[in-house]
Design an enzyme around this catalytic site. Structure first.
Site, PDB file in Angstrom:
ATOM      1  N   PRO A   2       0.516   9.309  12.458  1.00  0.00           N
ATOM      2  CG  PRO A   2       1.241   8.844  10.295  1.00  0.00           C
ATOM      3  CD  PRO A   2       0.996   8.204  11.626  1.00  0.00           C
ATOM      4  CD  GLU A   3      -2.821  12.332  16.620  1.00  0.00           C
ATOM      5  OE1 GLU A   3      -3.673  13.203  16.889  1.00  0.00           O
ATOM      6  OE2 GLU A   3      -2.071  11.835  17.469  1.00  0.00           O
ATOM      7  NE  ARG A 125       3.166  -1.381  14.654  1.00  0.00           N
ATOM      8  CZ  ARG A 125       2.612  -0.896  15.758  1.00  0.00           C
ATOM      9  NH1 ARG A 125       2.936   0.290  16.204  1.00  0.00           N
ATOM     10  NH2 ARG A 125       1.710  -1.590  16.401  1.00  0.00           N
TER      11      ARG A 125
END
Length: 290
Positions: A2-3, A125
């Site tokens: 996600p940017e 993660r």
DNA sequence: CACTTGACCTGTCCGC
DNA sequence: TGCGGACAGGTCAAGT
């Protein structure tokens, strides 16, 4: 992954879905995902209402009526997915939805609202996190003090953009683009895409980039990020919006994850290499080291 | 100080 | 088919 465009897409979804809802309960599976969950949860989270959802760089900020804020970083595999009490998931296009029934095994935090709807923070993660803190403390977070300007703000000019890079003149342009203290919100996808657009090799030193090239990079970065927001972000692996649906920018990407395919500008085969410690995609003909 | 590398995690993919 | 290792990439701490 996600940017800025992905986090902005999530923000818009949450702003639509959760503003005004009152938090009734919260659960979390690991302290790592919600480090200070116990301290103020009863007083400042339970019973408070969502006022607004903001974004700064890649950070989501959910402001509450208690004058506390949920500060959220999705890092690589984080998701914020809202489900109404009668949620129908996976509707529409068969490939729209990446997540099924929630919670699932990646769910780290579950917020339940008084109307029975829920907000899930999923993170395969476990790099991402949710923190609760007073709204007035948010600007004092180290990251907030150091982070660079928002590249899509209307008053952010190409001159300011160029200026910001002076602080990293001896490093590569890709490393500088990824540096959040230079400009906020750029990650691996949009770094590669904008460098291709501006015809700049990612390993070029910042000091070697001309004014004309900086202007081109500024324009390409803004264009590519605006397009990505329009397309709902890029779903490379995990990313989904607040409805659990994929973004489609990756279909419009020119070089990212397109190694072995022809450059859309000149037809040369796109190559994957390593730059700034990241997998990096370039057209070896359009982007050269002088 | 400026910059680079490694750690944090888990799932997937590739080669043997 | 199983298994080890490389890889994915945002940010910060540690190392050069």
């Amino acid at each position: 992954m996600p940017e800025l465009p992905e986090v902005e897409t999530v923000r818009r979804g949450l702003q639509e879905f959760i503003v005004g809802r009152e938090i009734k309960a919260v659960e979390h599976d690991t302290p790592k995902s919600f480090p200070n969950a116990d301290a103020d949860v009863q007083r400042f989270l339970i019973g408070s209402k969502v006022k607004q959802v903001r974004r700064r760089a890649k950070v989501l900020l959910i402001d509450l009526s208690s004058e506390y804020t949920l500060v959220i970083h999705l890092k690589m595999t984080g998701q914020m997915v809202f489900r109404s009490s009668a949620a129908v998931f996976g509707a529409g296009h068969p490939n729209d939805s990446l997540v099924g029934e929630l919670p699932d095994k990646t769910t780290r935090v579950t917020f339940t609202f008084t109307d029975g709807s829920r907000l899930f923070f999923n993170d395969q993660r476990k790099f991402g996190w949710v923190k609760l803190m007073p709204i007035i403390e948010v600007p004092n977070i180290d990251f907030m003090k150091k982070v660079g300007p928002e590249p899509l703000e209307a008053d952010f000019t190409d001159r300011q953009f160029t200026e910001r890079f002076h602080r990293r003149s001896k490093t590569s342009i890709k490393a500088a683009l990824l540096d959040q203290t230079v400009v906020a919100g750029v990650g691996n996808i949009y770094a590669d895409e904008s460098l291709w657009g501006a015809k700049i090799h990612p390993k070029r030193l910042v000091a070697s980039i001309t004014e004309r090239e900086f202007k081109a990079l500024y324009k390409e970065l803004r264009d590519v990020m605006n397009l990505a927001i329009e397309k709902g972000g890029s779903t490379d692996r995990n990313y989904v919006n607040a409805e659990g649906k994929k973004g489609s920018y990756i279909d419009f990407a020119r070089v990212f994850r397109r190694e072995g395919q022809p450059c859309p500008r000149c037809g040369t085969t796109i190559v994957k290499m390593r730059a700034a410690g990241r997998g990096t995609h370039i057209c070896p003909k359009c982007q050269v080291i002088q």
